[in-house]
Write a protein that holds these residues in place. Structure first.
Motif, short mmCIF file in Angstrom:
data_model
loop_
_atom_site.label_atom_id
_atom_site.label_comp_id
_atom_site.label_asym_id
_atom_site.label_seq_id
_atom_site.Cartn_x
_atom_site.Cartn_y
_atom_site.Cartn_z
N VAL A 1 -4.82 9.88 -1.23
CA VAL A 1 -3.35 9.89 -1.23
C VAL A 1 -2.83 10.51 -2.51
O VAL A 1 -1.88 11.31 -2.49
N LEU A 2 -3.44 10.19 -3.63
CA LEU A 2 -2.99 10.76 -4.90
C LEU A 2 -3.19 12.27 -4.92
O LEU A 2 -2.31 13.01 -5.42
N ALA A 3 -4.30 12.74 -4.37
CA ALA A 3 -4.54 14.19 -4.31
C ALA A 3 -3.52 14.88 -3.41
O ALA A 3 -2.99 15.94 -3.75
N GLU A 4 -3.22 14.28 -2.24
CA GLU A 4 -2.20 14.84 -1.36
C GLU A 4 -0.83 14.87 -2.05
O GLU A 4 -0.09 15.85 -1.92
N ILE B 1 0.86 -1.18 0.00
CA ILE B 1 0.00 0.00 0.00
C ILE B 1 0.90 1.23 0.00
O ILE B 1 1.78 1.35 0.84
N ALA B 2 0.68 2.13 -0.93
CA ALA B 2 1.50 3.34 -1.05
C ALA B 2 0.86 4.51 -0.32
O ALA B 2 -0.30 4.84 -0.55
N ASP B 3 1.65 5.14 0.54
CA ASP B 3 1.24 6.34 1.26
C ASP B 3 1.81 7.57 0.57
O ASP B 3 2.75 7.49 -0.24
N THR B 4 1.29 8.72 0.94
CA THR B 4 1.72 9.99 0.36
C THR B 4 3.22 10.22 0.49
O THR B 4 3.88 10.61 -0.49
N GLY B 5 3.78 10.01 1.67
CA GLY B 5 5.20 10.29 1.90
C GLY B 5 6.09 9.53 0.95
O GLY B 5 7.07 10.06 0.42
N PHE B 6 5.77 8.27 0.72
CA PHE B 6 6.55 7.46 -0.22
C PHE B 6 6.45 8.04 -1.63
O PHE B 6 7.47 8.20 -2.32
N LEU B 7 5.24 8.34 -2.07
CA LEU B 7 5.06 8.86 -3.44
C LEU B 7 5.72 10.22 -3.62
O LEU B 7 6.33 10.48 -4.67
N VAL B 8 5.62 11.07 -2.62
CA VAL B 8 6.27 12.38 -2.68
C VAL B 8 7.79 12.21 -2.74
O VAL B 8 8.47 12.84 -3.55
N ALA B 9 8.31 11.34 -1.91
CA ALA B 9 9.76 11.10 -1.90
C ALA B 9 10.22 10.54 -3.24
O ALA B 9 11.27 10.95 -3.76
N PHE B 10 9.46 9.65 -3.81
CA PHE B 10 9.82 9.09 -5.11
C PHE B 10 9.78 10.16 -6.20
O PHE B 10 10.67 10.21 -7.06
N PHE C 1 -0.64 17.65 -4.50
CA PHE C 1 -0.51 18.92 -3.78
C PHE C 1 0.93 19.13 -3.32
O PHE C 1 1.52 20.18 -3.55
N HIS C 2 1.51 18.13 -2.66
CA HIS C 2 2.87 18.28 -2.12
C HIS C 2 3.93 18.39 -3.21
O HIS C 2 4.93 19.09 -3.02
N LEU C 3 3.72 17.70 -4.32
CA LEU C 3 4.67 17.79 -5.42
C LEU C 3 4.41 19.02 -6.30
O LEU C 3 5.27 19.40 -7.09
N GLY C 4 3.22 19.60 -6.15
CA GLY C 4 2.87 20.73 -7.01
C GLY C 4 2.69 20.30 -8.45
O GLY C 4 2.90 21.09 -9.37
N SER D 1 0.05 17.67 -10.69
CA SER D 1 -0.91 16.60 -10.99
C SER D 1 -0.38 15.73 -12.12
O SER D 1 -0.63 14.52 -12.15
N ALA D 2 0.36 16.33 -13.04
CA ALA D 2 0.92 15.58 -14.17
C ALA D 2 1.84 14.47 -13.69
O ALA D 2 1.82 13.36 -14.24
N LEU D 3 2.64 14.73 -12.68
CA LEU D 3 3.54 13.72 -12.15
C LEU D 3 2.76 12.56 -11.53
O LEU D 3 3.10 11.39 -11.73
N VAL D 4 1.71 12.88 -10.82
CA VAL D 4 0.88 11.82 -10.21
C VAL D 4 0.20 11.00 -11.30
O VAL D 4 0.15 9.77 -11.22
N LEU D 5 -0.29 11.66 -12.32
CA LEU D 5 -0.90 10.93 -13.43
C LEU D 5 0.12 10.04 -14.12
O LEU D 5 -0.20 8.93 -14.55
N ALA D 6 1.37 10.48 -14.19
CA ALA D 6 2.43 9.65 -14.77
C ALA D 6 2.70 8.41 -13.91
O ALA D 6 2.95 7.33 -14.44
N LEU D 7 2.63 8.55 -12.58
CA LEU D 7 2.81 7.39 -11.71
C LEU D 7 1.71 6.35 -11.96
O LEU D 7 1.97 5.15 -11.93
#
Length: 128
Positions: free
Chosen positions: A41-44, A4-13, A47-50, A52-58
């Motif tokens: 988690v994806l929305a957070e 399970i992926a949490d925000t901190g992991f995704l932001v760090a990645f 937000f933290h990465l500034g 949405s494109a990066l999250v969509l890429a993940l």
């Protein structure tokens, strides 16, 4: 690895300058199946990465997938909100706790050990 992926992991990645980036990149290299997460988690993360494109890429690159339908778990989420009200967790935290209940053998990949030690003690964890 099923996890399970949490925000901190995704932001760090997603942020090469994050303190935990090397750890997150190492974890991501070992992922053999999509990590599960929730839209909160994806929305957070966006937000933290500034970005949405990066999250969509993940999502597009199949590192993670949102498997959680919030409306199907409202009663349990409300119970969790009442139980942990003193800790003031956010919606993503509740969704992750619920995901850990639904997938008890999946570790939560998180940098937020303080909250997860208290709220999801039964779930296994992978930490930096």
């Amino acid at each position: 690895m099923k996890a399970i992926a949490d925000t901190g992991f995704l932001v760090a990645f997603g942020n090469r300058h994050d303190y935990h980036h090397e750890w997150a990149a190492d974890i991501a290299e070992r992922v053999t199946e999509q990590l599960v997460t929730c839209e909160a988690v994806l929305a957070e993360t966006a937000f933290h990465l500034g970005s949405s494109a990066l999250v969509l890429a993940l999502l597009h690159d199949s590192l993670v997938r949102s498997t959680f339908v919030l409306n199907e778990h409202i009663s349990r989420l409300a119970e969790l909100a009442a139980r942990y009200a003193d800790r003031k967790p956010d919606l993503a935290d509740f969704c992750l706790i619920r995901l850990s209940e639904l997938h008890p053998r999946y570790p939560a990949i998180t940098t937020d050990l303080a909250d997860f030690r208290c709220t999801a003690a039964a779930a296994a964890r992978t930490s930096p």
